[in-house]
Design a protein around this motif. Sequence first.
Motif, PDB file in Angstrom:
ATOM      1  N   VAL A   1       0.867  -1.174   0.000  1.00  0.00           N
ATOM      2  CA  VAL A   1       0.000   0.000   0.000  1.00  0.00           C
ATOM      3  C   VAL A   1       0.903   1.222   0.000  1.00  0.00           C
ATOM      4  O   VAL A   1       1.846   1.308   0.800  1.00  0.00           O
ATOM      5  N   PHE A   2       0.620   2.138  -0.909  1.00  0.00           N
ATOM      6  CA  PHE A   2       1.365   3.389  -1.005  1.00  0.00           C
ATOM      7  C   PHE A   2       0.433   4.524  -0.606  1.00  0.00           C
ATOM      8  O   PHE A   2      -0.626   4.713  -1.229  1.00  0.00           O
ATOM      9  N   LEU A   3       0.799   5.259   0.430  1.00  0.00           N
ATOM     10  CA  LEU A   3       0.019   6.407   0.876  1.00  0.00           C
ATOM     11  C   LEU A   3       0.851   7.670   0.725  1.00  0.00           C
ATOM     12  O   LEU A   3       1.972   7.750   1.250  1.00  0.00           O
ATOM     13  N   VAL A   4       0.326   8.657   0.010  1.00  0.00           N
ATOM     14  CA  VAL A   4       0.950   9.977  -0.078  1.00  0.00           C
ATOM     15  C   VAL A   4      -0.024  10.969   0.539  1.00  0.00           C
ATOM     16  O   VAL A   4      -1.220  10.971   0.197  1.00  0.00           O
ATOM     17  N   GLY A   5       0.474  11.789   1.466  1.00  0.00           N
ATOM     18  CA  GLY A   5      -0.406  12.717   2.166  1.00  0.00           C
ATOM     19  C   GLY A   5       0.150  14.113   2.246  1.00  0.00           C
ATOM     20  O   GLY A   5       1.356  14.342   2.088  1.00  0.00           O
ATOM     21  N   THR A   6      -0.733  15.066   2.492  1.00  0.00           N
ATOM     22  CA  THR A   6      -0.339  16.454   2.737  1.00  0.00           C
ATOM     23  C   THR A   6      -0.694  16.803   4.177  1.00  0.00           C
ATOM     24  O   THR A   6      -1.706  16.335   4.709  1.00  0.00           O
ATOM     25  N   ILE A   7       0.149  17.627   4.791  1.00  0.00           N
ATOM     26  CA  ILE A   7      -0.018  17.971   6.205  1.00  0.00           C
ATOM     27  C   ILE A   7      -0.853  19.233   6.331  1.00  0.00           C
ATOM     28  O   ILE A   7      -0.556  20.263   5.702  1.00  0.00           O
ATOM     29  N   ALA A   8      -1.897  19.171   7.154  1.00  0.00           N
ATOM     30  CA  ALA A   8      -2.739  20.337   7.392  1.00  0.00           C
ATOM     31  C   ALA A   8      -1.998  21.360   8.244  1.00  0.00           C
ATOM     32  O   ALA A   8      -1.079  21.020   9.009  1.00  0.00           O
ATOM     33  N   GLU A   9      -2.384  22.603   8.125  1.00  0.00           N
ATOM     34  CA  GLU A   9      -1.805  23.641   8.967  1.00  0.00           C
ATOM     35  C   GLU A   9      -2.067  23.306  10.433  1.00  0.00           C
ATOM     36  O   GLU A   9      -3.194  23.006  10.825  1.00  0.00           O
ATOM     37  N   GLY A  10      -1.001  23.300  11.226  1.00  0.00           N
ATOM     38  CA  GLY A  10      -1.127  22.957  12.628  1.00  0.00           C
ATOM     39  C   GLY A  10      -1.032  21.465  12.913  1.00  0.00           C
ATOM     40  O   GLY A  10      -1.100  21.055  14.078  1.00  0.00           O
ATOM     41  N   GLY A  11      -0.839  20.663  11.870  1.00  0.00           N
ATOM     42  CA  GLY A  11      -0.780  19.221  12.076  1.00  0.00           C
ATOM     43  C   GLY A  11       0.615  18.675  12.288  1.00  0.00           C
ATOM     44  O   GLY A  11       0.789  17.454  12.425  1.00  0.00           O
ATOM     45  N   GLU A  12       1.609  19.556  12.364  1.00  0.00           N
ATOM     46  CA  GLU A  12       2.999  19.107  12.418  1.00  0.00           C
ATOM     47  C   GLU A  12       3.300  18.262  13.656  1.00  0.00           C
ATOM     48  O   GLU A  12       4.007  17.252  13.572  1.00  0.00           O
ATOM     49  N   ARG A  13       2.775  18.655  14.797  1.00  0.00           N
ATOM     50  CA  ARG A  13       3.088  17.916  16.029  1.00  0.00           C
ATOM     51  C   ARG A  13       2.551  16.487  15.954  1.00  0.00           C
ATOM     52  O   ARG A  13       3.222  15.537  16.383  1.00  0.00           O
ATOM     53  N   THR A  14       1.339  16.324  15.425  1.00  0.00           N
ATOM     54  CA  THR A  14       0.762  14.991  15.289  1.00  0.00           C
ATOM     55  C   THR A  14       1.619  14.121  14.374  1.00  0.00           C
ATOM     56  O   THR A  14       1.834  12.929  14.636  1.00  0.00           O
ATOM     57  N   VAL A  15       2.115  14.716  13.296  1.00  0.00           N
ATOM     58  CA  VAL A  15       2.957  13.962  12.360  1.00  0.00           C
ATOM     59  C   VAL A  15       4.258  13.551  13.030  1.00  0.00           C
ATOM     60  O   VAL A  15       4.701  12.398  12.919  1.00  0.00           O
ATOM     61  N   ARG A  16       4.886  14.483  13.751  1.00  0.00           N
ATOM     62  CA  ARG A  16       6.138  14.138  14.440  1.00  0.00           C
ATOM     63  C   ARG A  16       5.920  13.022  15.448  1.00  0.00           C
ATOM     64  O   ARG A  16       6.760  12.113  15.580  1.00  0.00           O
ATOM     65  N   ASP A  17       4.809  13.069  16.136  1.00  0.00           N
ATOM     66  CA  ASP A  17       4.515  12.032  17.119  1.00  0.00           C
ATOM     67  C   ASP A  17       4.387  10.667  16.442  1.00  0.00           C
ATOM     68  O   ASP A  17       4.916   9.660  16.934  1.00  0.00           O
ATOM     69  N   LEU A  18       3.699  10.620  15.308  1.00  0.00           N
ATOM     70  CA  LEU A  18       3.556   9.361  14.582  1.00  0.00           C
ATOM     71  C   LEU A  18       4.893   8.861  14.072  1.00  0.00           C
ATOM     72  O   LEU A  18       5.215   7.673  14.186  1.00  0.00           O
ATOM     73  N   LEU A  19       5.725   9.758  13.511  1.00  0.00           N
ATOM     74  CA  LEU A  19       7.029   9.342  13.003  1.00  0.00           C
ATOM     75  C   LEU A  19       7.905   8.786  14.120  1.00  0.00           C
ATOM     76  O   LEU A  19       8.595   7.778  13.945  1.00  0.00           O
TER      77      LEU A  19
END
Length: 324
Positions: free
Chosen positions: A16-34
């Motif tokens: 499965v290949f997922l490409v996504g764009t980060i919403a404004e203010g979503g950076e912390r959630t992304v860092r937490d997942l990474l």
Amino acid sequence: MAIPQSVVVPPTRAAVFLVGTIAEGGERTVRDLLQNLAGVIRTVAFRAPGDGLVCVAGVGSEAWGRLFPGGPRPRELHPFKELDGPAGHRAPATPGDLLFHIRAQRMDLCFELARQVTDHLGDAVTVVDEVHGFKYFDERDLLGFVDGSENPTGPTADAAVYIGDEDPLFQGGSYVIVQKYLHDLAAWTALPTPEQEKAIGRHKFSNVEFPDDVKAPNAHIAVNTVVENGVQRQIVRENMPFGAVGSGEFGTYFIGYARTPAVTERMLDKMFLGDPPGNTDRILDFSTAVTGCLFFVPSVDFLNAVTVGGSDAGSLGVGSLKDT
């Protein structure tokens, strides 16, 4: 040497290949997942430990500055370079802040991990492209030819893919370019097999490559060979077929990992622009690129060093990275 993500692994039956764009203010959630991605993978992989579930995460150029402002940056990370060639051959650049490349021997494992990843991200990320790939017979694409047989293996693959001392803070990382190609199967299947073989540069049934003195200059294999100072430069391709019979969509998801994006970009230049100019890849008369993104794949050590903290700015444990 930093521990790399699971880029070089044996071929799998599903992806499965997922490409996504980060919403404004979503950076912390992304860092937490990474930072916690390894744990999310384990929650699914433990159910079938022999089926090889892995996930590689990549970050786009613009998103890197948003996720890690003021921190170090991979020296060759930049946006995907759009190409406009003759005869309407075009390699478009399309949106993409994050890539998740999920692979396993079973699609249910890939699907479940994709669901877990998107659940963790929530509204912080919008999936702009989702492709479910599958193994097609003996590693063939939907054009009927074996795909990926020229991939390097073992230490040669590691050397082609993983960054070394040339970018010390990002050792063990990699660059990956993805493109979704749609095939005109009606036009391709109308082409006699010898003409198909001429377009690819190898025999369809046996997978034996044509000799150089027989190979057409615009054959796919000829155009995709990059030689510098007498040495062939290599990448690791993890392409997968995909399709939807009802809508007549048949394609190949190209995904190429490399120690430097310059090698893959040179291949694309030769495909879409030609070398010499105008000698474009014959396969482009039947296959159209509809997406194009470039990502950096950090090492596991790098992801573990990410600290989320109480603010949305985020940071990197740079000291620990220097010590790996």
